[in-house]
Design an enzyme around this catalytic site. Structure first.
Site, PDB file in Angstrom:
ATOM      1  N   GLU A   1      -7.139  34.306   6.791  1.00 43.74           N
ATOM      2  CA  GLU A   1      -7.625  35.687   6.590  1.00 43.74           C
ATOM      3  C   GLU A   1      -8.824  35.996   7.485  1.00 43.74           C
ATOM      4  OE1 GLU A   1      -5.231  37.515   5.484  1.00 43.74           O
ATOM      5  OE2 GLU A   1      -6.752  38.991   4.942  1.00 43.74           O
ATOM      6  N   GLY A   2      -8.834  35.426   8.679  1.00 43.45           N
ATOM      7  CA  GLY A   2      -9.937  35.641   9.614  1.00 43.45           C
ATOM      8  C   GLY A   2     -10.927  34.499   9.532  1.00 43.45           C
TER       9      GLY A   2
END
Ligand SMILES: Cc1cc2nc3c(=O)[nH]c(=O)nc-3n(C[C@H](O)[C@H](O)[C@H](O)COP(=O)(O)OP(=O)(O)OC[C@H]3O[C@@H](n4cnc5c(N)ncnc54)[C@H](O)[C@@H]3O)c2cc1C
Length: 561
Positions: free
Chosen positions: A368-369
């Site tokens: 998620e980053g």
């Protein structure tokens, strides 16, 4: 949003289920066998059983329509149980996100209702072997199939990498390049030309199925293009980053606390040098208290962001989600690592779980980053605000927090304000000396921004708690006095970090030289920040007393002395 009573019941069902079905021994066995417990994941997403997925499905499609705050609470609880299983459940949520934000009403009805009514599992297929942080380099293609001059379907070709639920999902949202740009498609398990690889042999979250996907001339009808318009994929992905990053932040928070909740009782029982480790300041003030402070600072930012997302009038809050994720996942990793140390040799073995938690939580700074992408996102956004306000953005924030200090002098708001003022000066010097041409400085600013903003959030949370104004779904682990002390500890750390690291990098890039450095230290407020450290160890003593339930005992001992 769901009623607090409903959320409480869901959290209780989850805890009871975990207690009965997922004891440590079973989790360790599954981890060792590298096995995803599919029956458990399906049970958790079965509408007639735990039905956790109903929380994030809107009411009109048969769900409960939970908000960001609700989903944060559930994510934290799931992460406390097992981050691999939590990832499996979250994958359906992530996988259905492009549908929730971008699909046509007909598509929403089909897919979201199926998640609610049948408990189907989704996977989110964005990452590719050559496209991770930079999704712009996506190579998967979706070529239109024409009939009578009309697009009737698409042929999808490409590879997807590291997909959670990749080998167990019933349906996949797949990002692919169309002539109109990146777009999401729904591909069902079993589609001709679609295959998944064996599960990855991973460092952690071994209870989560992660697999590569291959799509070779996979045909989907045109109605599988989410939203029915090409080129919306990256916009749809970004529209929910605030929300989804808060969820992964909650994972970091839950896993970090799961580790500390093993270290704290362990240290009460472990006797070394004539007394329990819990009584040794050199132990608690290094291995426990600072981690509690960072986790609770992260919680404050998570809750503030979740409340703002639920209020619904400020857009997607991507940067705030990034700050929450960055702080919570780095804090979760720090707490888990310290918990291994806190258990000594036992912590280093499989049997005591902190080793597993530490491996599991490692993923939260990657998916998620990554943390570095979070630093960049945060820094770029706040840099624009610094420029737009001619350097006043963080001075203004500091003034707001100073006003809070006037009403609540014990919540560390004065020191959080010092951090915010120092940050404004660091950024201004970076602007004048054009230091953000160094990518490293830009990313370090992202870290300093995170610390300063989280100090502000935690001081505000402590003040709102004292006023009885917190969201009633909030964590009840600490009372207002405890949170105020934690906030004072964190604010001091944040202020010292912002000013000292800021000076370090500015001097390191020749932004200030020679004797100018002494004057610049004063501009950053370093003398005041150093003076504000007075009382730090006493506050850490108090936080340790709160954590070890000895506040009353100490007070009684002091009274009788
Ligand atoms: C267990 C697991 C589950 C996952 N689940 C999913 C899923 O369900 N769906 C999905 O789509 N993806 C999933 N992912 C993929 C995950 O989101 C990516 O791994 C992540 O985005 C990083 O991409 P990458 O691995 O290609 O690393 P890269 O992007 O190659 O990054 C490598 C390193 O370089 C740094 N870096 C990258 N770009 C820059 C830059 N511009 N400047 C400075 N540093 C930079 C990164 O921070 C990182 O430290 C999963 C990954 C794992 C390991």
């Amino acid at each position: 949003m769901i009623a607090p009573k409903t959320l409480k019941l869901s959290l209780k069902s989850l805890r009871d289920f975990a207690k009965g079905n997922l004891p440590d021994e079973k989790l360790r066995e599954l981890d060792e066998r590298d096995e995803c417990p599919i029956d458990i994941v399906r049970y958790m997403c079965n509408p007639d059983k735990l039905a956790i997925q109903l929380l994030f499905v809107p009411e009109e499609y048969g769900g409960l329509g939970g908000g960001a705050f609700d989903v944060y609470c559930i994510c934290e609880e799931m992460a406390r149980v097992d981050l691999g299983i939590a990832t499996s459940v979250l994958a359906t949520f992530l996988g259905s996100d492009p549908i929730t934000v971008g699909a046509t009403p007909e598509q929403k009805k089909i897919w979201l209702s199926r998640i609610a009514d049948e408990g189907i599992l989704f996977a989110y297929g964005a990452t590719e072997p050559e496209a991770g942080s930079d999704l712009g380099s996506l190579r998967t293609t979706a070529d239109p199939v024409m009939e009578d001059g009309k697009v009737v379907g698409y042929k999808i070709n490409g590879l997807k990498q590291w997909i959670s639920n990749g080998g167990i999902a019933d349906a996949y949202t797949v990002l692919a390049n169309t002539p109109g740009g990146p777009s999401w498609f729904v591909v069902e398990r079993g589609a001709k030309g679609f295959s998944y690889d064996k599960p990855e042999d991973k460092h952690g979250i071994r209870l989560s199925n992660t697999a590569a996907l291959a799509l070779s001339d996979v045909y989907v009808d045109a109605d599988r293009l989410i939203g029915g318009v090409e080129g919306q994929g990256l916009i749809q992905a970004q529209a929910v980053f605030g929300y989804t990053r808060v969820m992964v932040a909650a994972f970091g928070l839950g896993a970090g606390w799961a580790a500390l909740d093993r270290a704290i009782p362990y240290s009460l029982k472990r006797i070394q040098a004539g007394g329990p480790l819990s009584e040794k300041q050199g132990y608690t003030h290094k291995l426990i208290v600072p981690h509690v402070a960072r986790l609770e600072a992260a919680r404050a930012h998570i809750e503030e962001t979740a409340d703002r997302i639920d209020a619904g009038n400020e857009g997607s809050l991507n940067t705030e989600g990034a700050i929450a994720k960055y702080m919570a996942t780095e804090a979760g990793n720090g707490a888990a690592d310290a918990s291994i140390q806190a258990l000594g040799g036992y912590g280093y073995t499989h049997d005591y779980m902190v080793e597993k938690i530490s491996r599991d939580v490692r993923i939260t700074t990657i998916y998620e980053g990554t943390s570095e992408i979070m630093e960049m996102t945060i820094s770029r956004d706040r840099w624009q605000l610094h420029l737009k306000t001619r350097g006043q953005y963080y001075h203004d924030q500091a003034r707001t927090i100073e006003a809070l200090h006037a009403r609540h002098p014990n919540v560390g708001a004065d020191v959080a304000a010092l951090a915010l003022h120092a940050l404004a000066e660091v950024m201004e010097r970076a602007r004048v000396a054009r230091l953000t041409r160094h990518q490293h400085v830009l990313l370090r600013l992202g870290e300093l921004i995170t610390y300063a903003e989280c100090a502000g959030s935690l001081a505000s949370r402590a003040a709102r708690m004292a006023e009885g104004k917190l969201n009633e779904k909030t964590s009840k682990r600490f009372d207002a006095t405890g949170i105020a002390a934690i906030s004072r500890v964190f604010a001091r750390q944040a202020a010292a970090k912002v000013a000292e690291d800021g000076l370090h990098w500015i001097a390191g890039t020749d932004g200030v030289r020679g004797t100018e450095i002494d004057g610049f230290g004063a501009t950053l407020g370093l003398p005041a920040i150093h003076r504000a450290q007075a009382g730090l160890v006493a506050d850490m003593d108090f936080v340790a007393d709160v954590l070890y339930n000895r506040v009353a005992k100490r007070a009684a001992a002091a009274a009788s002395a």
